[in-house]
Scaffold this motif. Structure first.
Motif, PDB file in Angstrom:
ATOM      1  N   ALA A   1      11.313   7.617  11.492  1.00 41.16           N
ATOM      2  CA  ALA A   1      12.516   8.338  11.919  1.00 41.16           C
ATOM      3  C   ALA A   1      13.702   7.386  12.073  1.00 41.16           C
ATOM      4  N   PRO A   2      14.917   7.944  11.949  1.00 44.37           N
ATOM      5  CA  PRO A   2      16.101   7.117  12.179  1.00 44.37           C
ATOM      6  C   PRO A   2      16.140   6.595  13.612  1.00 44.37           C
ATOM      7  N   GLY A   3      16.696   5.410  13.776  1.00 46.92           N
ATOM      8  CA  GLY A   3      16.862   4.832  15.105  1.00 46.92           C
ATOM      9  C   GLY A   3      18.165   5.284  15.733  1.00 46.92           C
ATOM     10  N   LYS A   4      18.451   4.756  16.900  1.00 49.40           N
ATOM     11  CA  LYS A   4      19.678   5.127  17.617  1.00 49.40           C
ATOM     12  C   LYS A   4      20.921   4.540  16.951  1.00 49.40           C
ATOM     13  N   THR A   5      20.759   3.382  16.317  1.00 52.10           N
ATOM     14  CA  THR A   5      21.871   2.724  15.629  1.00 52.10           C
ATOM     15  C   THR A   5      21.806   3.082  14.151  1.00 52.10           C
ATOM     16  N   GLU A   6      22.951   3.353  13.569  1.00 53.28           N
ATOM     17  CA  GLU A   6      22.997   3.732  12.159  1.00 53.28           C
ATOM     18  C   GLU A   6      22.374   2.655  11.274  1.00 53.28           C
ATOM     19  N   GLY A   7      21.529   3.078  10.377  1.00 49.89           N
ATOM     20  CA  GLY A   7      20.875   2.161   9.460  1.00 49.89           C
ATOM     21  C   GLY A   7      19.569   1.578   9.982  1.00 49.89           C
ATOM     22  N   GLU A   8      19.253   1.792  11.251  1.00 45.99           N
ATOM     23  CA  GLU A   8      17.994   1.301  11.819  1.00 45.99           C
ATOM     24  C   GLU A   8      16.955   2.413  11.810  1.00 45.99           C
TER      25      GLU A   8
ATOM     26  N   ASP B   1       0.811  -1.208   0.000  1.00 49.16           N
ATOM     27  CA  ASP B   1       0.000   0.000   0.000  1.00 49.16           C
ATOM     28  C   ASP B   1       0.850   1.267   0.000  1.00 49.16           C
ATOM     29  N   PHE B   2       1.794   1.356   0.902  1.00 50.18           N
ATOM     30  CA  PHE B   2       2.533   2.609   1.030  1.00 50.18           C
ATOM     31  C   PHE B   2       3.719   2.705   0.081  1.00 50.18           C
ATOM     32  N   GLU B   3       4.631   1.746   0.144  1.00 50.28           N
ATOM     33  CA  GLU B   3       5.824   1.837  -0.710  1.00 50.28           C
ATOM     34  C   GLU B   3       5.456   1.863  -2.185  1.00 50.28           C
ATOM     35  N   ASP B   4       4.594   0.954  -2.610  1.00 49.79           N
ATOM     36  CA  ASP B   4       4.238   0.886  -4.026  1.00 49.79           C
ATOM     37  C   ASP B   4       3.383   2.074  -4.455  1.00 49.79           C
ATOM     38  N   ALA B   5       2.395   2.432  -3.657  1.00 49.56           N
ATOM     39  CA  ALA B   5       1.471   3.503  -4.045  1.00 49.56           C
ATOM     40  C   ALA B   5       2.120   4.877  -4.010  1.00 49.56           C
ATOM     41  N   LEU B   6       3.081   5.078  -3.101  1.00 48.55           N
ATOM     42  CA  LEU B   6       3.723   6.384  -2.970  1.00 48.55           C
ATOM     43  C   LEU B   6       5.125   6.420  -3.563  1.00 48.55           C
ATOM     44  N   GLY B   7       5.670   5.275  -3.900  1.00 49.90           N
ATOM     45  CA  GLY B   7       7.018   5.235  -4.450  1.00 49.90           C
ATOM     46  C   GLY B   7       8.077   5.659  -3.448  1.00 49.90           C
ATOM     47  N   VAL B   8       7.872   5.310  -2.172  1.00 44.12           N
ATOM     48  CA  VAL B   8       8.807   5.716  -1.119  1.00 44.12           C
ATOM     49  C   VAL B   8       9.286   4.497  -0.341  1.00 44.12           C
ATOM     50  N   GLY B   9      10.323   4.682   0.472  1.00 46.03           N
ATOM     51  CA  GLY B   9      10.815   3.643   1.357  1.00 46.03           C
ATOM     52  C   GLY B   9      10.348   3.912   2.775  1.00 46.03           C
ATOM     53  N   CYS B  10      10.711   3.018   3.668  1.00 46.52           N
ATOM     54  CA  CYS B  10      10.289   3.118   5.072  1.00 46.52           C
ATOM     55  C   CYS B  10      10.702   4.438   5.722  1.00 46.52           C
ATOM     56  N   ASN B  11      11.900   4.924   5.351  1.00 45.59           N
ATOM     57  CA  ASN B  11      12.414   6.139   5.990  1.00 45.59           C
ATOM     58  C   ASN B  11      11.668   7.400   5.579  1.00 45.59           C
ATOM     59  N   PHE B  12      10.715   7.294   4.680  1.00 44.46           N
ATOM     60  CA  PHE B  12       9.898   8.448   4.322  1.00 44.46           C
ATOM     61  C   PHE B  12       9.031   8.875   5.509  1.00 44.46           C
ATOM     62  N   CYS B  13       8.482   7.904   6.228  1.00 40.99           N
ATOM     63  CA  CYS B  13       7.624   8.197   7.387  1.00 40.99           C
ATOM     64  C   CYS B  13       8.301   7.891   8.720  1.00 40.99           C
TER      65      CYS B  13
END
Length: 134
Positions: A69-76, A55-67
């Protein structure tokens, strides 16, 4: 005694497989997500993934990091965080989508991710994060 060995051997061999299967399946069903405000609090990992990807990635053409926030560990990512305004915008868009399907298309129990929805994310977004108004 020989008959007991014939019975005991398959049981001993099957025991680790049975334990592994039982623990693996209970881990999946016990997983709980935090800070769900529109989606069901008891949503399965499979259903949540379908909504996020289909629904979200395909319909909006975005990845998870669009909505999210970054986590405490890099890349999470911190999936529970509300730090990014896009996450609350997505929640409001889900409410609008559910309300539109219920009010105008008489979908009795609209649910995000359901094939019963007449209007969904892709109706307006068509693969772009910021659709232009017409």
């Amino acid at each position: 005694m020989k008959n007991n060995r014939k019975i005991l051997l398959p049981i001993i061999l099957a025991l680790p497989i049975t334990i592994a299967a039982a623990t693996g399946s209970s881990r999946q069903t016990d997983e709980q997500f935090t800070n769900l405000k529109v989606l069901p609090k008891d949503i399965s990992p499979k259903d949540l993934n379908k909504i996020m990807v289909s629904d979200f990635e395909d319909a909006l053409g975005v990845g998870c990091n669009f909505c999210h926030a970054p986590g405490k560990t890099e890349g999470e990512l911190d999936y529970a965080s509300d730090a990014k305004p896009e996450k609350n915008i997505a929640r409001e868009m889900m409410r609008i989508t559910l309300g539109t399907n219920k009010k105008f298309f008489h979908v009795k129990h609209p649910a995000i991710g359901s094939n019963a929805l007449v209007v969904n994310c892709n109706t307006c977004h068509n693969g772009v994060a910021f659709p232009e108004g017409k």
